[in-house]
Enzyme design. Sequence first.
Site, short mmCIF file in Angstrom:
data_model
loop_
_atom_site.label_atom_id
_atom_site.label_comp_id
_atom_site.label_asym_id
_atom_site.label_seq_id
_atom_site.Cartn_x
_atom_site.Cartn_y
_atom_site.Cartn_z
N LYS A 25 -57.40 -9.49 -52.99
CA LYS A 25 -56.06 -9.93 -52.62
C LYS A 25 -55.72 -9.48 -51.21
CE LYS A 25 -54.28 -9.82 -57.31
NZ LYS A 25 -53.30 -9.25 -58.23
N CYS A 36 -34.29 2.39 -41.18
CA CYS A 36 -33.33 1.38 -41.62
C CYS A 36 -33.18 1.42 -43.14
CB CYS A 36 -33.79 -0.01 -41.17
SG CYS A 36 -32.70 -1.31 -41.78
N LYS A 66 -37.11 -5.07 -28.96
CA LYS A 66 -37.98 -5.62 -29.99
C LYS A 66 -39.01 -6.53 -29.33
CE LYS A 66 -34.22 -5.28 -33.22
NZ LYS A 66 -32.98 -5.92 -33.58
N VAL A 79 -34.55 -6.24 -39.43
CA VAL A 79 -35.55 -5.83 -40.40
C VAL A 79 -34.82 -5.64 -41.73
CG1 VAL A 79 -37.10 -4.77 -38.74
CG2 VAL A 79 -35.34 -3.37 -39.81
N SER A 93 -32.87 -8.00 -46.40
CA SER A 93 -33.29 -7.11 -47.48
C SER A 93 -33.05 -7.71 -48.87
CB SER A 93 -32.60 -5.75 -47.36
OG SER A 93 -31.20 -5.87 -47.45
#
Length: 160
Positions: A25, A36, A66, A79, A93
Amino acid sequence: SSSSTTTRTRTTAKAKADAKEKAGKRAVRFVTNRMCPFAQKTWIALEMGDVPYDLVEISLYGAGGKPDWFWKLNPKGEVPVIESPSGEVVADSEATLDYIAEKLAPAIAPADARERKAAEAWRAVVNGRLRPVGKRVVCGGERAEGLHAVLDEMEGVLVG
C-alpha cells in the site's frame, strides 16, 4: 527550504507485522505544521486509523513563507492537507477527518446512528463554540471565563 519530509516509523512488534501486511500500500501525503491544532486532529485520525502516511511539514509564517507547491495544492494556504496515492487532495481539518473515516480507515468512523450523533454534537461544539472563544482568549480579546463555560458545555456533551 521551508518544508521537510518525515516518514513515520513504527517500533512495536505489532506495528512491524502490520507494516509487512501493508507493504504493497502506498502512503498518503500529509502536509501539516506540527503546531497547528486543526492539523493535529487529522494527524490523530491517521494514527488511530493506522493509515500509512508521509509527513511533510511546512512553515506557516516567516521570511520564506509557504512554498509555491503548497499554494498549488491548496490555494487557501491552510493546513492540514492530505493527498491520496491516486492524487486526490483534501484540505480542511473537518474534511480530512471525514475522508479518513470514509475512505482510508472506516474502523474509526462511528459504528451506528447513536455514535454518529454524538460525534456530530462533539464536532459542532468544538467548531462552533470552542474554536472561536479559544481564539479570542489566546489573542487577548476575552477573559478565560468564557473558555471555561465552553469547556463545561463540552463536558456535558461527553457525559450526555
